[in-house]
Design an enzyme around this catalytic site. Structure first.
Site, PDB file in Angstrom:
ATOM      1  N   ASP A  60       0.804  -1.221   0.000  1.00 23.02           N
ATOM      2  CA  ASP A  60       0.000   0.000   0.000  1.00 23.02           C
ATOM      3  C   ASP A  60       0.839   1.275   0.000  1.00 23.02           C
ATOM      4  O   ASP A  60       0.325   2.368   0.191  1.00 23.02           O
ATOM      5  CB  ASP A  60      -0.945   0.016   1.205  1.00 23.02           C
ATOM      6  N   GLU A  61       2.150   1.167  -0.226  1.00 29.49           N
ATOM      7  CA  GLU A  61       3.006   2.336  -0.291  1.00 29.49           C
ATOM      8  C   GLU A  61       4.055   2.147  -1.385  1.00 29.49           C
ATOM      9  O   GLU A  61       4.345   1.021  -1.792  1.00 29.49           O
ATOM     10  CB  GLU A  61       3.704   2.588   1.052  1.00 29.49           C
TER      11      GLU A  61
END
Length: 377
Positions: free
Chosen positions: A67-68
């Site tokens: 998610d990053e």
């Protein structure tokens, strides 16, 4: 210039607290709690769409977990503008095209860029530069820094180190004595002494591994019992690998017997795979080489690790039947489609029905995703 981009769902006004509490403990603490299963397929779908947007600004995109991501936009400034302009443009496009928001950090190094993406959420852009980082970053709690977890933070607090500034100004030899090599790492992070490059986009996956484990419906007493469970787990792992467009280079297993003895083993494969039979056979090979039945088995796990994207070029091997592998891949994909339409038990291998109790296990009902860490490379 490095951008740290953190994805936040549009309708989520806060970041849930991360807790190591087991589900049964959570239910004891809050009997009315409702557990919502993750939609990892949807999560990775949006992750893939976001990477397509990032790819229009740079090919230097390094995932951090699922998610990053870090983006090095230094070479894009002549065409796209400086880091602030690119961050603003990405933020606007993600809102318009995907309907979600992103939180972004801008800095000259990856550590501060990530810190900036966490600084304000869920929809903000924060820039830490060489002029303002001491006034903004050094007053933050030490626990905000990457790899300062609860245990490390407790140790630091004992010596009066409460902020990132305290950590940056502390004697590195003392940190080394108290925390080992990691003490020097976080001292460097606090000072922004991170020169690690953003890895160019390639065939590496944005997650580290996909695994599944289960407490068996009954204790397993022989190799056949184990093989049936491994088949169910391998089907689950391989189906998710195919669904998300990955293959694994490593297969790992975990074993816990009814005497609570627990261990794990792993092996590297000749070629990356998402084929059910190959994952199951690797799991069984590991099991036979490492377990001699001192007790019946209570729990098993299978994990596909060292993931790569499914389209990675592979040198064909003289020692593997590529025609057979192609047929197995088609068979697995056909089974995936049937189960998608009609449910897991709509199609099963005859092999599974050698035990009626064990064959009722639906291993695809749960799974675990292991994110990529900072030190993986």
């Amino acid at each position: 210039m490095s951008l740290g981009v953190r994805r936040i769902w549009h309708k989520c006004p806060f970041r849930p607290a991360i807790c190591s509490m087991a589900l049964w403990q959570a239910r004891q603490a809050c009997p009315d709690v409702i557990f919502v299963p993750p939609r990892m397929d949807l999560y990775l779908k949006f992750s893939s769409m976001l990477r397509e947007i990032y790819g229009e600004y740079t090919d230097k995109i390094e995932p951090y977990g699922c998610d990053e991501a870090w983006l090095d936009v230094s070479d894009s400034s002549s065409l796209k503008g400086d880091g602030r302009k690119i961050a603003n443009e990405i933020s606007a496009r993600v809102k318009k095209e995907l309907g979600i928001t992103v939180s972004e950090g801008i800095s000259w190094n990856k550590i501060y860029a990530k810190l900036g993406s966490d600084y304000k959420k869920p929809d903000a852009i924060t820039e830490f530069n060489r002029e303002n980082y001491k006034s903004l970053i050094w007053k933050l709690p030490a626990s905000d820094l990457l790899y300062v977890g609860r245990s490390t933070n407790r140790t630091l607090s004992k010596y009066g180190i409460h902020t990132i500034g305290d950590l940056a100004c502390m004697d590195p030899d003392f940190q080394m004595k108290q925390l080992g090599k990691m003490g020097l790492v976080i001292h460097s992070f606090a000072n922004g002494w991170d020169e690690s490059p953003v890895a160019p986009e390639g065939y590496s996956a944005p997650i580290k591994s996909i695994g599944n484990s289960t407490t068996t419906p009954r204790d397993l007493e022989n190799d056949l019992d184990v093989q049936i469970i491994f088949m169910a787990l391998a089907e689950s792992v391989s189906a998710r690998l195919r669904k998300h467009g990955f293959k694994c280079n490593t297969v790992a297993i975990s074993i816990r017997d009814n005497g609570l003895f627990h261990f794990s083993r792993q092996m590297h494969l000749r070629e990356p795979t998402d084929i059910t039979d190959e994952i199951m056979e690797a799991a069984m090979e590991l099991f036979r080489d490492n377990y001699d039945w001192p007790h019946p088995i209570r729990s098993l796990g299978v994990r596909g690790a060292d993931l790569v994207t499914a389209d990675i070029p592979v040198q064909m091997s003289l020692f593997m039947n590529e025609e057979k592998r192609a047929k197995q891949e088609k068979m697995d994909k056909a089974a995936d489609e049937i189960r998608r339409r009609f449910g897991y038990f709509s199609i099963q291998r005859a092999f599974m029905y050698q035990d009626k109790i064990l064959s009722k296990l639906d291993a695809q009902g749960s799974h675990t995703v292991y994110p990529v860490g900072y030190f993986v490379r």
